[in-house]
Design a protein around this motif. Structure first.
Motif, short mmCIF file in Angstrom:
data_model
loop_
_atom_site.label_atom_id
_atom_site.label_comp_id
_atom_site.label_asym_id
_atom_site.label_seq_id
_atom_site.Cartn_x
_atom_site.Cartn_y
_atom_site.Cartn_z
N GLN A 153 0.68 -1.19 -0.04
CA GLN A 153 0.21 0.05 0.05
C GLN A 153 0.84 1.21 0.07
O GLN A 153 0.21 2.44 -0.42
CB GLN A 153 -0.76 0.12 1.27
CG GLN A 153 -1.94 -1.33 1.22
CD GLN A 153 -1.37 -2.37 1.95
OE1 GLN A 153 -0.34 -2.41 2.37
NE2 GLN A 153 -2.22 -3.57 2.00
N LEU A 154 2.14 1.18 0.60
CA LEU A 154 2.97 2.47 0.87
C LEU A 154 4.43 2.56 0.44
O LEU A 154 4.76 1.18 0.42
CB LEU A 154 2.66 2.55 2.29
CG LEU A 154 1.52 3.07 3.04
CD1 LEU A 154 1.76 3.36 4.52
CD2 LEU A 154 0.96 4.38 2.40
N ILE A 155 4.88 3.63 -0.08
CA ILE A 155 6.12 3.72 -0.23
C ILE A 155 6.96 3.89 1.04
O ILE A 155 6.45 4.86 1.93
CB ILE A 155 6.50 4.69 -1.37
CG1 ILE A 155 6.05 4.36 -2.68
CG2 ILE A 155 7.83 5.25 -1.26
CD1 ILE A 155 5.80 5.54 -3.51
N SER A 156 8.26 3.47 1.13
CA SER A 156 8.81 3.69 2.32
C SER A 156 10.25 4.24 2.02
O SER A 156 10.82 3.63 0.95
CB SER A 156 8.85 2.31 3.12
OG SER A 156 9.44 2.53 4.46
N TYR A 157 10.99 4.97 3.07
CA TYR A 157 12.20 5.35 2.50
C TYR A 157 13.23 5.24 3.99
O TYR A 157 12.64 5.07 5.18
CB TYR A 157 12.32 7.03 2.55
CG TYR A 157 11.55 7.59 1.54
CD1 TYR A 157 12.36 7.61 0.15
CD2 TYR A 157 10.31 7.90 1.31
CE1 TYR A 157 11.58 8.15 -1.18
CE2 TYR A 157 9.82 8.27 0.21
CZ TYR A 157 10.54 8.39 -1.02
OH TYR A 157 9.89 9.17 -2.20
N ALA A 158 14.35 4.56 3.67
CA ALA A 158 15.48 4.46 4.62
C ALA A 158 16.12 5.76 4.69
O ALA A 158 16.01 6.56 3.92
CB ALA A 158 16.52 3.34 4.17
N CYS A 159 16.63 6.03 6.00
CA CYS A 159 17.56 7.30 6.17
C CYS A 159 19.00 6.86 6.26
O CYS A 159 19.34 5.89 7.02
CB CYS A 159 17.14 8.17 7.53
SG CYS A 159 15.47 8.41 7.41
N ILE A 160 19.88 7.63 5.62
CA ILE A 160 21.16 7.10 5.56
C ILE A 160 22.00 8.33 5.94
O ILE A 160 21.99 9.39 5.14
CB ILE A 160 21.67 6.58 4.25
CG1 ILE A 160 20.95 5.63 3.80
CG2 ILE A 160 23.27 6.29 4.12
CD1 ILE A 160 20.70 5.40 2.47
N PHE A 161 22.65 8.48 7.05
CA PHE A 161 23.64 9.55 7.42
C PHE A 161 25.00 9.38 7.30
O PHE A 161 25.46 8.28 7.45
CB PHE A 161 23.30 9.62 9.21
CG PHE A 161 22.03 10.06 9.46
CD1 PHE A 161 21.67 11.15 9.75
CD2 PHE A 161 21.09 9.11 9.77
CE1 PHE A 161 20.36 11.61 10.14
CE2 PHE A 161 19.88 9.53 10.13
CZ PHE A 161 19.47 10.55 10.42
#
Ligand SMILES: [Zn+2]
Ligand SMILES: [Zn+2]
Length: 237
Positions: free
Chosen positions: A140-148
């Motif tokens: 149902q949804l798009i998701s994003y990882a965060c990379i620092f």
């Protein structure tokens, strides 16, 4: 770089609170996600005291990741006459959804800022840059990882994902990575990474770089510990 957690639970794990974390430096607060229990915990731990700048990274729009953003943004604008900065990817696929949600919550577009990740360049001493990576989570949804990017290497934060190949790819360049925060589950729902699959994928020697989070229950926490992964804890400082 240390991430401090406000909650470590998955959507239905009310005992552990919605998974979310923060960095506080001086008068600036960076949040990753703002689920239903987050506004309450920010207040419970007095984390909004003395804060002039709130920056919010959003991994996706499940309500355990964004359910109290309206209260936070409204409080900041109406009570303190300040605007939160919502950081979204360049050409973010969730931007319009977030604007719609905020409008429903009573926030017109002039009552908050939407920025791109470069807005955070060199704003915090803990990291130099942050970027998003699109990942799969549910149909149902798009998701994003965060990379620092930090002085000690990359910090990879999965948000929510069901894609073990994300972890396999990270293993191919593990020497450049400091920590991997990964949503960890024992549920049969195919929307997160199962703790047994993680153990089958991550060799023992790299498990000290893995920080399990977003647990569905205590059994999941115990299993993650027994496999030799780090287990994040709620902290108020
Ligand atoms: Zn979630
Ligand atoms: Zn989710």
């Amino acid at each position: 770089m240390n991430l401090n957690f406000l909650g470590i639970g998955s959507a239905f794990n009310v005992l552990q609170g919605n998974n979310a974390c923060y960095i506080k430096e001086g008068n600036s607060l960076l949040l990753i996600d703002c689920g239903e229990t987050v506004y309450e915990r920010l207040n419970m731990y007095n984390l909004l005291d003395g804060v002039d700048n709130i920056y919010l990274l959003v991994t996706h729009t499940h309500s355990d990741h964004i359910g109290s953003v309206g209260t936070l943004a409204n409080y900041y604008y109406l009570s303190l006459n300040k605007k939160i900065h919502i950081i979204l990817d360049y050409n973010s696929k969730i931007k319009e959804d977030i604007k719609t949600l905020l409008r429903i919550f009573g926030l017109e577009e002039h009552m908050y800022y939407i920025e791109t990740p470069d807005f955070l360049d060199n704003k915090f001493s803990s990291f130099k840059k942050v970027r998003y990576q699109e990942i799969t989570h549910c149909t149902q949804l798009i998701s994003y990882a965060c990379i620092f990017d930090t002085d000690d290497g990359e910090i990879f934060y999965t948000g929510d994902t069901n894609d073990i190949s994300v972890l396999k790819n990270l293993l191919t360049r593990i020497d450049k990575i400091d920590k991997i925060f990964v949503d960890t589950n024992t549920s049969s729902l195919p929307v997160h990474l199962n703790v047994d699959l993680l153990a089958a994928t991550i060799p023992q020697e790299y498990r000290n770089k893995i920080y399990c989070m977003h647990f569905n229950n205590q059994d999941c926490i115990n299993k993650a510990k027994n496999y030799g992964f780090n287990v994040v804890k709620v902290s108020s400082n």
